[in-house]
Design an enzyme around this catalytic site. Structure first.
Site, PDB file in Angstrom:
ATOM      1  N   LYS A   4       0.856  -1.182   0.000  1.00 56.62           N
ATOM      2  CA  LYS A   4       0.000   0.000   0.000  1.00 56.62           C
ATOM      3  C   LYS A   4       0.902   1.244   0.000  1.00 56.62           C
ATOM      4  O   LYS A   4       1.885   1.279   0.746  1.00 56.62           O
ATOM      5  CB  LYS A   4      -0.899  -0.036   1.241  1.00 56.62           C
ATOM      6  CG  LYS A   4      -2.091   0.883   1.191  1.00 56.62           C
ATOM      7  CD  LYS A   4      -3.131   0.481   2.220  1.00 56.62           C
ATOM      8  CE  LYS A   4      -4.318   1.417   2.184  1.00 56.62           C
ATOM      9  NZ  LYS A   4      -5.450   0.932   2.979  1.00 56.62           N
ATOM     10  N   GLU A  16     -19.249  -5.833  10.085  1.00 54.93           N
ATOM     11  CA  GLU A  16     -20.245  -5.110  10.887  1.00 54.93           C
ATOM     12  C   GLU A  16     -21.313  -6.046  11.424  1.00 54.93           C
ATOM     13  O   GLU A  16     -21.779  -5.886  12.558  1.00 54.93           O
ATOM     14  CB  GLU A  16     -20.889  -4.001  10.052  1.00 54.93           C
ATOM     15  CG  GLU A  16     -19.966  -2.815   9.758  1.00 54.93           C
ATOM     16  CD  GLU A  16     -18.999  -3.052   8.607  1.00 54.93           C
ATOM     17  OE1 GLU A  16     -19.083  -4.111   7.943  1.00 54.93           O
ATOM     18  OE2 GLU A  16     -18.139  -2.173   8.377  1.00 54.93           O
ATOM     19  N   ARG A  55     -24.991  -2.256   7.156  1.00 62.90           N
ATOM     20  CA  ARG A  55     -24.706  -3.647   6.840  1.00 62.90           C
ATOM     21  C   ARG A  55     -25.053  -4.577   8.000  1.00 62.90           C
ATOM     22  O   ARG A  55     -25.313  -5.752   7.803  1.00 62.90           O
ATOM     23  CB  ARG A  55     -23.239  -3.808   6.459  1.00 62.90           C
ATOM     24  CG  ARG A  55     -22.965  -5.196   6.009  1.00 62.90           C
ATOM     25  CD  ARG A  55     -21.725  -5.337   5.198  1.00 62.90           C
ATOM     26  NE  ARG A  55     -21.850  -4.747   3.881  1.00 62.90           N
ATOM     27  CZ  ARG A  55     -20.879  -4.773   2.977  1.00 62.90           C
ATOM     28  NH1 ARG A  55     -19.731  -5.335   3.260  1.00 62.90           N
ATOM     29  NH2 ARG A  55     -21.057  -4.218   1.801  1.00 62.90           N
TER      30      ARG A  55
HETATM   31  C1  TPP Z   1     -18.602  -2.361   4.886  1.00 63.67           C
HETATM   32  C2  TPP Z   1     -17.441  -1.418   5.015  1.00 63.67           C
HETATM   33  N1  TPP Z   1     -16.882  -1.228   6.231  1.00 63.67           N
HETATM   34  C3  TPP Z   1     -15.839  -0.377   6.359  1.00 63.67           C
HETATM   35  C4  TPP Z   1     -15.339   0.286   5.277  1.00 63.67           C
HETATM   36  C5  TPP Z   1     -14.225   1.303   5.446  1.00 63.67           C
HETATM   37  N2  TPP Z   1     -13.042   0.900   4.681  1.00 63.67           N
HETATM   38  C6  TPP Z   1     -12.734   1.440   3.498  1.00 63.67           C
HETATM   39  S1  TPP Z   1     -11.347   0.814   2.831  1.00 63.67           S
HETATM   40  C7  TPP Z   1     -11.115  -0.174   4.162  1.00 63.67           C
HETATM   41  C8  TPP Z   1      -9.924  -1.065   4.215  1.00 63.67           C
HETATM   42  C9  TPP Z   1      -9.920  -2.017   3.085  1.00 63.67           C
HETATM   43  O1  TPP Z   1      -8.781  -2.800   3.179  1.00 63.67           O
HETATM   44  P1  TPP Z   1      -8.347  -3.676   1.958  1.00 63.67           P
HETATM   45  O2  TPP Z   1      -9.534  -4.359   1.374  1.00 63.67           O
HETATM   46  O3  TPP Z   1      -7.223  -4.548   2.384  1.00 63.67           O
HETATM   47  O4  TPP Z   1      -7.867  -2.631   0.868  1.00 63.67           O
HETATM   48  P2  TPP Z   1      -6.570  -1.670   0.931  1.00 63.67           P
HETATM   49  O5  TPP Z   1      -7.075  -0.327   1.384  1.00 63.67           O
HETATM   50  O6  TPP Z   1      -5.585  -2.245   1.866  1.00 63.67           O
HETATM   51  O7  TPP Z   1      -6.082  -1.648  -0.463  1.00 63.67           O
HETATM   52  C10 TPP Z   1     -12.118  -0.014   5.114  1.00 63.67           C
HETATM   53  C11 TPP Z   1     -12.188  -0.691   6.402  1.00 63.67           C
HETATM   54  C12 TPP Z   1     -15.967   0.057   4.041  1.00 63.67           C
HETATM   55  N3  TPP Z   1     -15.580   0.693   2.938  1.00 63.67           N
HETATM   56  N4  TPP Z   1     -17.001  -0.791   3.943  1.00 63.67           N
END
Ligand code: TPP
Length: 646
Positions: free
Chosen positions: A293, A379, A407
């Site tokens: 990242k 969630e 959710r």
């Molecule tokens: C249902 C839901 N909960 C929380 C989030 C907040 N959120 C956005 S990106 C993220 C992290 C995602 O991590 P990953 O899938 O590993 O992608 P990366 O950012 O590391 O590329 C979170 C928790 C979300 N978008 N959707």
């Protein structure tokens, strides 16, 4: 300081690319050059707009490889969460608008069907991509017709998003259906915070093992699925297998062919693997790609969140340009107050779904690690887990953004409300949130919480009120209780030393006036006060009340306001079906309308409002001070000056 508008990176190769099809004629070396330039362009664009930087930088090579190998928009490329889609937008005919990302009338920060045919499926909440890609794959097989044509379906999902139940539900279904489908697991060992849970450790174990193995396929001698450079590796894996019993990976047990892990920044690995699976796959394939990242931009790589979300910044120094804040954030006020209460009550505990910093629970986690639970992007689980914590004698605070709590709604109903369990819902980012747009707006929680029997629903009008509400929630042990507060800074009011436990279902009078009563629920109170000042100058002094509770309603106060005013106007930062609807129901039930009360309810309009600043969005919603003032004049039948002239 360099002028951001003229200080554009030099991108001769990228400049030749107007659409993904243009990548097809390039050599692998030229594609690597495109990737380098695409990275610079992404950094440059986000430096002027702010937004999600780290995730996009991590998938630059993957984005180039996918568009070079597959045939978008005929092939359906579905980005999970889609906060990593900026490089994709640059390659898909939106480069000319990339510096409008997340601004009013600009490009969305997420994929959006109405924005481009290259965005076959919108997202912003996580873990939906595999379900969506599977739907496209099945629609294709069934002869579904869409304007861009229909081909393969590819989901790109992060290791954080993969931890959510929905991703597994989709894999389970995909493995069962056995359709051709590509899932790219983009494993960067990061969520927003470091990822948590057993899946994350499982993935780490996978890549701690020999690279490029396709164990089960190798065991079956199906080495030919792999492109030439990797057959050697697979053979080695096969040899290894002779000496050990392997049950196959988790993904294989779900019915996927597993390929990986491969280096997601190396086009010499990505391109041949993608070309081969595209040529040969017959069923679902999971390609495990390792990325970093924030890759390629030192300040992002070094940041705690790997540049997950950033304000505008200086490209050279990486320094972010944050506007100085005058008041603490609501999130911070909540976090601080919970820590204080937890010091006095060891039953207080907290649950977050992958948002420890975003919800302010990072402070709590530092002080009381054994009482703070980051459950991952989960969630649904988080809510039920909190329900049982309550059933087990604890006082759980379930801190979620309004939009993500959606959710976990069935769990709120079925596990919490029906069982009357005292879960305390701290609902952050309530109301319109700004740059993240419609997908992140906290528009519905008042409605969906207040219609549940036994649920107490509060909204803080300012940060002092929030302090009282945290204490009220902690003290409320006979059923579930929720309190909502917005994104951003408070009003700048003094934070009370001693929080007050509020009487459940009692509002407060702010000012007594005549003719019209303004009944506010939540942080529109500030705009209501401004409107009242402007009205006073015109000789109308409204009564103002802060409802504090949407459930139970302060019946006495509301009926009193109705009885003593010609007009009553409610205002809330939520969609229809919330506070105002409950008030209308009360007034109707009590026959108040029979006596001719003029009643209006100011709620979010029945549209999804696109991204802009929160102030702009509330203007679109018709809810700023001037619009409240106009509403009062209208309901009282006082023409505005403009109307009089006309
Ligand atoms: C249902 C839901 N909960 C929380 C989030 C907040 N959120 C956005 S990106 C993220 C992290 C995602 O991590 P990953 O899938 O590993 O992608 P990366 O950012 O590391 O590329 C979170 C928790 C979300 N978008 N959707």
């Amino acid at each position: 300081m360099p002028d951001q508008t003229t200080d554009r990176p030099n991108t001769p190769m990228l400049d030749q690319i107007n659409r993904p099809a243009d990548l097809k004629s390039l050599s692998d070396t030229q594609l690597a050059q495109v990737a380098r330039e695409l990275r610079s362009e992404t950094i440059s664009a986000v430096s002027v707009t702010g937004g999600h930087l780290g995730a996009g930088l991590g998938v630059v090579e993957l984005t180039v490889a996918l568009h070079a190998v597959f045939d978008t928009p005929r092939d359906k490329l579905v980005w999970d969460v889609s906060h990593q889609c900026y490089p994709h937008k640059i390659l898909t005919e939106r480069r000319d608008r990339i510096r409008t990302l997340r601004t009013k009338d600009g490009l969305s920060g997420f994929t959006k069907r109405t924005e481009s045919p290259y965005d076959p499926f919108g997202a912003a909440h996580s873990s939906t991509s595999i379900s969506a890609a599977l739907g496209f794959s099945v629609a294709h097989d069934l002869g579904g017709v869409v304007p861009e044509g229909s081909g393969d379906a590819i989901a790109v999902i992060g290791d954080g998003a993969m931890s959510a139940g929905m991703a597994f539900e989709a894999m389970n279904n995909a493995g069962h259906l056995g359709k051709r489908l590509f899932v790219i697991l983009n494993d960067n060992e990061m969520s927003i915070a470091p990822p948590v849970g057993a899946l994350s450790s499982y993935l780490s174990r996978l890549y701690a093992e020999e690279p490029f193995q396709e164990l089960k396929a190798a065991a079956k001698g199906a080495v030919s699925l792999l492109p030439e450079p990797f057959r050697e590796g697979a053979k080695r894996a096969k040899d290894m297998l002779k000496g050990m019993a392997v049950g196959g990976t988790l993904f294989e047990s779900l019915g996927f062919s597993y390929l990986g892990p491969i280096d997601g920044h190396d086009l010499n690995q990505l391109l041949p693997v993608l070309r081969t699976v595209r040529a040969r796959a017959t069923g679902p394939v999971l390609i495990h790609v390792l990325t970093k990242k924030g890759k390629g931009y030192a300040p992002a790589e070094a940041a705690r969140d790997k540049g997950h979300a950033t304000a505008k910044f200086d490209v050279v120094t990486g320094e972010q340009k944050k506007s100085p804040s005058n008041a603490p954030s609501y999130t911070g006020v909540f976090g601080d107050e919970l820590v204080k209460l937890a010091a006095k009550d060891d039953k207080i505990c907290a649950v977050t779904a992958a948002m420890p910093d975003g919800t302010g629970l990072n402070l709590f986690a530092e002080r009381y690690p054994s009482r703070c639970f980051d459950v991952g992007i989960a969630e649904q689980h988080g809510v039920t887990f909190a329900a049982a914590l309550a059933a087990g004698g604890m006082k759980p605070f379930c801190a979620m953004y309004s939009t993500f709590l959606q959710r976990g709604y069935d769990q709120v109903v079925h596990d919490v409300a029906i069982q009357r369990l005292p879960v305390r819902f701290a609902i952050d980012r309530a109301g319109l949130v700004g740059a993240d747009g419609a997908t992140h707006a906290g528009s519905f929680d008042i409605g969906f919480m207040a219609n549940l029997p036994g649920m107490v629903v509060m909204a803080a009008a300012d940060e002092a009120e929030l302090v009282h509400m945290v204490a009220t929630a902690a003290a409320h042990d006979d059923g579930p209780i929720a309190f909502r507060y917005p994104r951003g800074e408070g009003e700048g009011v003094e934070i009370p030393d001693k929080p007050q436990v509020l009487e459940i279902g009692k509002g407060r009078m702010i000012q007594t006036g005549a003719r019209v009563a303004l009944l506010s629920f939540g942080t529109r109170l500030g705009e209501v006060r401004k409107a009242a000042e402007a009205l006073s100058a015109k000789g109308i002094t409204p009564t103002i009340a802060d409802a504090r509770f949407a459930k139970p309603l302060d019946r006495e106060m509301i009926l009193d306001l109705a009885a003593n005013h010609e007009a009553l106007i409610t205002i809330e930062e939520g969609a229809v079906g919330g506070f105002g609807s409950h008030v209308a129901q009360l007034l109707a039930d009590e026959g108040v309308f029979d006596a001719g009360l003029k009643y209006r309810s100011m709620v979010l309009p029945d549209i999804f409002i696109d991204q802009a600043s929160p102030a702009d969005m509330y203007r679109v919603a018709g809810m700023d001070a001037a619009q409240i003032e106009a509403k009062v004049l209208d309901v009282l039948g006082v023409a505005t000056i403009g109307e009089k002239r006309a």
